[in-house]
Design a protein around this motif. Structure first.
Motif, PDB file in Angstrom:
ATOM      1  N   ASP A  65       0.833  -1.206   0.000  1.00 23.20           N
ATOM      2  CA  ASP A  65       0.000   0.000   0.000  1.00 23.20           C
ATOM      3  C   ASP A  65       0.868   1.257   0.000  1.00 23.20           C
ATOM      4  OD1 ASP A  65      -2.219  -1.609   0.052  1.00 23.20           O
ATOM      5  OD2 ASP A  65      -2.546  -1.420   2.210  1.00 23.20           O
ATOM      6  N   LEU A  66       2.017   1.171   0.668  1.00 20.28           N
ATOM      7  CA  LEU A  66       2.925   2.312   0.723  1.00 20.28           C
ATOM      8  C   LEU A  66       3.475   2.643  -0.656  1.00 20.28           C
ATOM      9  CD1 LEU A  66       4.463   4.358   2.520  1.00 20.28           C
ATOM     10  CD2 LEU A  66       6.235   2.616   2.815  1.00 20.28           C
ATOM     11  N   VAL A  67       3.784   1.629  -1.447  1.00 18.08           N
ATOM     12  CA  VAL A  67       4.382   1.878  -2.763  1.00 18.08           C
ATOM     13  C   VAL A  67       3.342   2.106  -3.860  1.00 18.08           C
ATOM     14  CG1 VAL A  67       6.433   0.537  -2.185  1.00 18.08           C
ATOM     15  CG2 VAL A  67       4.534  -0.582  -3.343  1.00 18.08           C
ATOM     16  N   SER A  68       2.077   1.786  -3.577  1.00 14.99           N
ATOM     17  CA  SER A  68       1.040   1.923  -4.601  1.00 14.99           C
ATOM     18  C   SER A  68       0.598   3.373  -4.757  1.00 14.99           C
ATOM     19  CB  SER A  68      -0.175   1.065  -4.236  1.00 14.99           C
ATOM     20  OG  SER A  68      -1.230   1.309  -5.144  1.00 14.99           O
ATOM     21  N   LEU A 126      10.100   6.427   0.998  1.00 13.30           N
ATOM     22  CA  LEU A 126       8.740   6.200   0.505  1.00 13.30           C
ATOM     23  C   LEU A 126       7.707   6.870   1.406  1.00 13.30           C
ATOM     24  CD1 LEU A 126       9.026   2.410  -0.416  1.00 13.30           C
ATOM     25  CD2 LEU A 126       8.874   4.312  -2.030  1.00 13.30           C
ATOM     26  N   LEU A 127       7.899   6.751   2.709  1.00 14.18           N
ATOM     27  CA  LEU A 127       6.960   7.356   3.648  1.00 14.18           C
ATOM     28  C   LEU A 127       7.021   8.881   3.577  1.00 14.18           C
ATOM     29  CD1 LEU A 127       4.887   6.586   5.867  1.00 14.18           C
ATOM     30  CD2 LEU A 127       6.738   6.925   7.522  1.00 14.18           C
ATOM     31  N   ALA A 128       8.207   9.418   3.348  1.00 18.93           N
ATOM     32  CA  ALA A 128       8.361  10.872   3.244  1.00 18.93           C
ATOM     33  C   ALA A 128       7.499  11.426   2.119  1.00 18.93           C
ATOM     34  CB  ALA A 128       9.832  11.219   3.015  1.00 18.93           C
ATOM     35  N   LYS A 129       7.432  10.713   1.019  1.00 11.06           N
ATOM     36  CA  LYS A 129       6.611  11.171  -0.104  1.00 11.06           C
ATOM     37  C   LYS A 129       5.143  11.226   0.287  1.00 11.06           C
ATOM     38  CE  LYS A 129       6.381  10.631  -5.102  1.00 11.06           C
ATOM     39  NZ  LYS A 129       6.948   9.935  -6.279  1.00 11.06           N
ATOM     40  N   ARG A 130       4.699  10.281   1.110  1.00  9.41           N
ATOM     41  CA  ARG A 130       3.301  10.268   1.569  1.00  9.41           C
ATOM     42  C   ARG A 130       3.026  11.417   2.538  1.00  9.41           C
ATOM     43  NH1 ARG A 130      -0.315   6.720  -0.552  1.00  9.41           N
ATOM     44  NH2 ARG A 130       0.713   4.908  -1.479  1.00  9.41           N
ATOM     45  N   ILE A 131       3.985  11.719   3.383  1.00 15.86           N
ATOM     46  CA  ILE A 131       3.816  12.842   4.310  1.00 15.86           C
ATOM     47  C   ILE A 131       3.771  14.157   3.544  1.00 15.86           C
ATOM     48  CG2 ILE A 131       4.892  14.106   6.215  1.00 15.86           C
ATOM     49  CD1 ILE A 131       5.996  11.403   7.180  1.00 15.86           C
ATOM     50  N   ASP A 132       4.603  14.285   2.507  1.00  9.58           N
ATOM     51  CA  ASP A 132       4.549  15.463   1.634  1.00  9.58           C
ATOM     52  C   ASP A 132       3.153  15.648   1.055  1.00  9.58           C
ATOM     53  OD1 ASP A 132       7.124  16.574   1.712  1.00  9.58           O
ATOM     54  OD2 ASP A 132       7.896  15.177   0.219  1.00  9.58           O
ATOM     55  N   ALA A 133       2.587  14.557   0.524  1.00 14.47           N
ATOM     56  CA  ALA A 133       1.275  14.634  -0.131  1.00 14.47           C
ATOM     57  C   ALA A 133       0.201  15.051   0.858  1.00 14.47           C
ATOM     58  CB  ALA A 133       0.930  13.291  -0.767  1.00 14.47           C
ATOM     59  N   MET A 134       0.211  14.463   2.063  1.00 17.89           N
ATOM     60  CA  MET A 134      -0.785  14.807   3.068  1.00 17.89           C
ATOM     61  C   MET A 134      -0.656  16.269   3.485  1.00 17.89           C
ATOM     62  SD  MET A 134      -1.511  13.081   6.803  1.00 17.89           S
ATOM     63  CE  MET A 134       0.010  13.654   7.541  1.00 17.89           C
TER      64      MET A 134
END
Length: 399
Positions: free
Chosen positions: A17-20, A177-185
């Motif tokens: 889910d993290l990479v999707s 990978l998680l950093a990219k998700r935090i950026d988006a949020m």
């Protein structure tokens, strides 16, 4: 303290889910890291709000090769910690880096006292010589060169270097990978946030510090006869916030200090381990599942996101004195956090439109850690200056 609800409160996501790119993880990230003024996924006036209060930590399951890498590296902490003191101090210590490379025991402080409860082995998994020669000279604690044990002379540490780099590299890649998700949020919630700010910094950084930790049995520090000390939560490591960006965690192992044998659950005090202060101010015992990697937020991200994500005070508690009168096992703990940070010159600026109050009120140290606003003294303060200010405050902290 009731620890029975610990596991259900820990947010766990799957690596796939993290990479999707098709899956939005904003709700899960908010429930894991959200601050008091940003947690939109929490019910504002619900009787169960405290039970949903973010713990400041997220676990990631099914990370490729993680469990195998963890089990090959972490147990090596026992033979390392039991090498001759002279070898550890003369061959594996690095005073020039303020002991931020190689072996460190009794060099850090808790208040004004040297910390002998645990020992650390620091290394950089992504490069043996980080930064430029000028950067290494100017920032010796941020860019130390690695000091590896001589495996030819120490057969008990065969493959130590390769195992360390393999695990640390995996943990760094997951954090990116998680950093990219935090950026988006954050981009969706804060108008002034710079897109991909965190992702770019974490992907390109050479300031990556693995820390193999060995927590010695508390009885070796004279704690078994002092019930006041062993009743405290922070006997193995004191309450603190991570002052950097993102911290990846490999979980922990408990071993027999005499033999290095891995211990079963029944041989370890159920109240020992990691504790955090959640957003409602409660102290919570958190157990990271053995098949999961976890990630915590550092204070720099609280600043950069304007409080969308928040650093959480945490500590490590050792076994209570006399918790099992029938056992003669001396229990030691092994863990491996990996700190992924920016360059020391990185400016810590809150997003345009945010205020210092937005940043500071998002979290709650509950008196456990020095207030952020006393260390982040101006917007744009560099990461290196903030880190030094934090070290100074923690050494003098009496909270």
């Amino acid at each position: 303290m009731d620890n029975t609800t610990t596991s259900p409160r820990l947010v766990i996501i799957d690596y796939q889910d993290l990479v999707s790119s098709d899956i939005d993880l904003s709700i899960q990230l908010d429930r894991a890291f959200g601050g008091r003024n940003h947690s939109s996924s929490l019910p504002p006036n619900d009787d169960d709000k405290d039970e949903l209060s973010p713990l400041g930590i997220i676990a990631i399951r099914n990370v490729p090769n993680f469990v195998d890498a963890k089990m090959k590296f972490l147990p090596l902490a026992h033979p390392l910690a039991h090498l001759e003191t002279e070898y550890l101090e003369r061959q594996l210590s690095d005073p020039k880096s303020l002991y931020n490379a190689g072996w460190s025991h009794g060099k850090e402080k808790l208040g004004d006292q040297p910390d002998f409860a645990k020992a650390s082995y620091y290394f950089n998994p992504v490069t043996d010589t980080p930064g430029t020669s000028e950067e290494r000279e100017r920032y010796p604690a941020s860019y130390p060169c690695n000091k590896w044990p001589n495996e030819a002379e120490l057969p008990q540490l065969t493959n130590f270097k390769d195992a360390a780099k393999h695990l640390g590299t995996i943990m760094h890649e997951v954090v990116v990978l998680l950093a990219k998700r935090i950026d988006a949020m954050t981009t969706n919630r804060v108008k002034g946030y710079t897109s991909n700010l965190l992702f770019d910094a974490m992907k390109t950084t050479e300031k990556v510090k693995g820390r193999l930790l060995y927590y010695y049995p508390l009885e070796e520090n004279g704690h078994t006869t002092n019930n006041d000390i062993t009743a405290k939560e922070d006997t193995w490591i004191g309450w603190h916030n991570d002052s950097g960006f993102l911290t990846s965690l490999a979980g922990d192992l408990y071993v027999n200090d005499s033999t290095g044998e891995l211990l079963d659950e029944q041989d370890v005090d159920s109240e020992a381990g990691l504790y955090v202060i959640d957003r409602s101010g409660k102290s919570i015992h958190v157990t990271i599942p053995p098949d999961c990697m976890a990630v915590q937020i550092g204070e720099c991200l609280q600043i950069l996101t304007g409080g969308v994500v928040v650093a959480t005070p945490h500590c490590v508690r050792g076994p209570r004195a006399g918790w099992n009168p029938q056992s003669t096992i001396k229990v030691a703990r092994i863990s491996h956090p990996c700190f992924i940070d920016s360059k020391p010159t990185f400016p810590l600026c809150m997003p345009e439109g945010c205020s210092r109050e937005d940043v500071s009120r998002a979290g709650s140290g509950m008196g456990k850690v020095p207030p952020l606003e006393d260390r982040w003294i101006e917007d744009g303060m560099t990461f290196g200056d903030f880190l030094q200010k934090s070290f100074d405050k923690y050494y003098d902290w009496k909270g």
